[in-house]
Design a protein around this motif. Structure first.
Motif, PDB file in Angstrom:
ATOM      1  N   HIS A   1      -4.730   1.089   9.272  1.00 14.47           N
ATOM      2  CA  HIS A   1      -3.540   0.893   8.437  1.00 14.47           C
ATOM      3  C   HIS A   1      -2.470   1.941   8.687  1.00 14.47           C
ATOM      4  CE1 HIS A   1      -5.355  -2.331   6.053  1.00 14.47           C
ATOM      5  NE2 HIS A   1      -6.465  -1.607   6.023  1.00 14.47           N
TER       6      HIS A   1
ATOM      7  N   VAL B   1       0.510   8.522  10.092  1.00 14.61           N
ATOM      8  CA  VAL B   1       1.296   9.179   9.042  1.00 14.61           C
ATOM      9  C   VAL B   1       0.949  10.666   8.986  1.00 14.61           C
ATOM     10  CG1 VAL B   1       1.689   9.309   6.548  1.00 14.61           C
ATOM     11  CG2 VAL B   1       1.628   7.090   7.673  1.00 14.61           C
TER      12      VAL B   1
ATOM     13  N   VAL C   1       1.377   5.107   0.335  1.00 12.22           N
ATOM     14  CA  VAL C   1       0.709   6.274   0.919  1.00 12.22           C
ATOM     15  C   VAL C   1       1.483   7.528   0.519  1.00 12.22           C
ATOM     16  CG1 VAL C   1      -0.065   7.397   3.035  1.00 12.22           C
ATOM     17  CG2 VAL C   1      -0.046   4.900   2.874  1.00 12.22           C
TER      18      VAL C   1
ATOM     19  N   ALA D   1      -7.594   8.957   1.047  1.00 11.94           N
ATOM     20  CA  ALA D   1      -7.733   8.072   2.207  1.00 11.94           C
ATOM     21  C   ALA D   1      -7.943   8.831   3.500  1.00 11.94           C
ATOM     22  CB  ALA D   1      -6.496   7.192   2.332  1.00 11.94           C
TER      23      ALA D   1
ATOM     24  N   ILE E   1      -2.786   5.304   8.654  1.00 13.66           N
ATOM     25  CA  ILE E   1      -2.914   6.577   7.926  1.00 13.66           C
ATOM     26  C   ILE E   1      -2.947   7.749   8.912  1.00 13.66           C
ATOM     27  CG2 ILE E   1      -4.307   7.925   6.322  1.00 13.66           C
ATOM     28  CD1 ILE E   1      -3.066   5.451   5.065  1.00 13.66           C
TER      29      ILE E   1
ATOM     30  N   ALA F   1      -4.111  12.531   2.524  1.00 16.89           N
ATOM     31  CA  ALA F   1      -3.388  11.275   2.328  1.00 16.89           C
ATOM     32  C   ALA F   1      -4.043  10.531   1.179  1.00 16.89           C
ATOM     33  CB  ALA F   1      -3.432  10.426   3.601  1.00 16.89           C
ATOM     34  N   GLU F   2      -3.223  10.052   0.271  1.00 18.77           N
ATOM     35  CA  GLU F   2      -3.705   9.237  -0.834  1.00 18.77           C
ATOM     36  C   GLU F   2      -3.098   7.849  -0.738  1.00 18.77           C
ATOM     37  OE1 GLU F   2      -4.470  12.222  -4.598  1.00 18.77           O
ATOM     38  OE2 GLU F   2      -2.465  11.383  -4.336  1.00 18.77           O
ATOM     39  N   VAL F   3      -3.902   6.851  -1.037  1.00 19.94           N
ATOM     40  CA  VAL F   3      -3.418   5.481  -1.136  1.00 19.94           C
ATOM     41  C   VAL F   3      -3.676   5.013  -2.559  1.00 19.94           C
ATOM     42  CG1 VAL F   3      -3.708   3.097  -0.363  1.00 19.94           C
ATOM     43  CG2 VAL F   3      -3.804   4.970   1.300  1.00 19.94           C
TER      44      VAL F   3
ATOM     45  N   MET G   1       0.848  -1.193   0.000  1.00 16.57           N
ATOM     46  CA  MET G   1       0.000   0.000   0.000  1.00 16.57           C
ATOM     47  C   MET G   1       0.885   1.245   0.000  1.00 16.57           C
ATOM     48  SD  MET G   1      -3.062   1.048   2.671  1.00 16.57           S
ATOM     49  CE  MET G   1      -1.995   1.348   4.055  1.00 16.57           C
TER      50      MET G   1
ATOM     51  N   TYR H   1      -9.743   2.595   5.065  1.00 19.25           N
ATOM     52  CA  TYR H   1      -8.306   2.661   5.328  1.00 19.25           C
ATOM     53  C   TYR H   1      -7.972   2.759   6.813  1.00 19.25           C
ATOM     54  CZ  TYR H   1      -8.120   3.496   0.326  1.00 19.25           C
ATOM     55  OH  TYR H   1      -8.266   3.379  -1.035  1.00 19.25           O
TER      56      TYR H   1
ATOM     57  N   VAL I   1      -9.990   9.793   8.565  1.00 16.16           N
ATOM     58  CA  VAL I   1      -9.485   8.704   7.735  1.00 16.16           C
ATOM     59  C   VAL I   1     -10.686   7.920   7.217  1.00 16.16           C
ATOM     60  CG1 VAL I   1      -8.109   6.585   7.687  1.00 16.16           C
ATOM     61  CG2 VAL I   1      -7.327   8.563   9.022  1.00 16.16           C
TER      62      VAL I   1
END
Length: 202
Positions: free
Chosen positions: A97, A102, A3, A55, A99, A48-50, A1, A94, A90
């Motif tokens: 995980h 992060v 991120v 995400a 996020i 945040a992008e996954v 994954m 997701y 979030v």
């Protein structure tokens, strides 16, 4: 994954609004106009992008922001300089995980070269044990409580000391600013606060 964290774009705002308003009772709902206002005034507004999909996001403001939240005002009445996390969301797909961690690491790296304190709040009514535990393990401690007048819900007001700020201030900010290093490139352009300058300095 994979991120990726990046600054929000205006084209993201509809998706951010939908994500916010689907988050559940731990996050206050927003109207489009208020989210656009955040886009104008927030010092930190990143997503945040996954794998290219939204995400999550985090919105934070400096103490000088033109913002009327009672929780933000509580901190402004008591702290000279801070970054205030207004909200983090979030997407349900997701969660679990990392996020959120992060995003918190990223906002802390933004804050620690600007201010000594990172602030936020969590709801106590209804109590969100997941949020309380998350913030406790991330180094936040309770500095007060209050009831938000517009919603009648009690919150725990949290703060985290950023000890690296003193080093950054004394080593760089009071002596001409941060060095020209790649890892600081995204963080240098907002470091113009005159309160961080010594008399006669740059």
């Amino acid at each position: 994954m994979a991120v990726a964290i990046r600054n929000v774009r205006e084209s993201d705002l509809d998706a951010v609004l939908a994500l916010n308003n689907a988050a559940g009772p731990a996050i206050l709902p927003l109207e489009g106009a208020r989210l656009r206002r955040f886009h104008q005034i927030a010092d930190y507004f990143r997503v945040a992008e996954v794998d290219g999909r939204l995400a999550g996001f985090l919105i934070a403001l400096r103490e000088s922001a033109d913002y009327g939240s009672p929780n933000f005002r509580w901190f402004r009445d008591r702290y000279g300089q801070f970054v205030y996390i207004d909200r983090i969301v979030v997407a349900s797909a997701y969660r679990g995980h990392g996020i959120g961690r992060v995003l918190y690491c990223d906002v802390q790296s933004y804050a620690e070269v600007r201010v000594p304190t990172l602030c936020c709040e969590v709801f106590l009514e209804p109590r969100d044990d997941v949020a309380v535990l998350f913030h406790g393990t991330y180094g936040f401690h309770e500095v007060g409580q209050q009831t938000m007048p517009e919603v009648g819900r009690r919150v725990s007001l949290l703060a985290k000391d950023l000890p690296s700020f003193a080093f950054v201030r004394d080593t760089y900010l009071l002596h001409g600013g941060l060095p020209d290093l790649p890892w600081l490139a995204e963080r240098k352009h907002l470091l113009t606060d005159p309160r961080l300058r010594v008399a006669g300095g740059s």
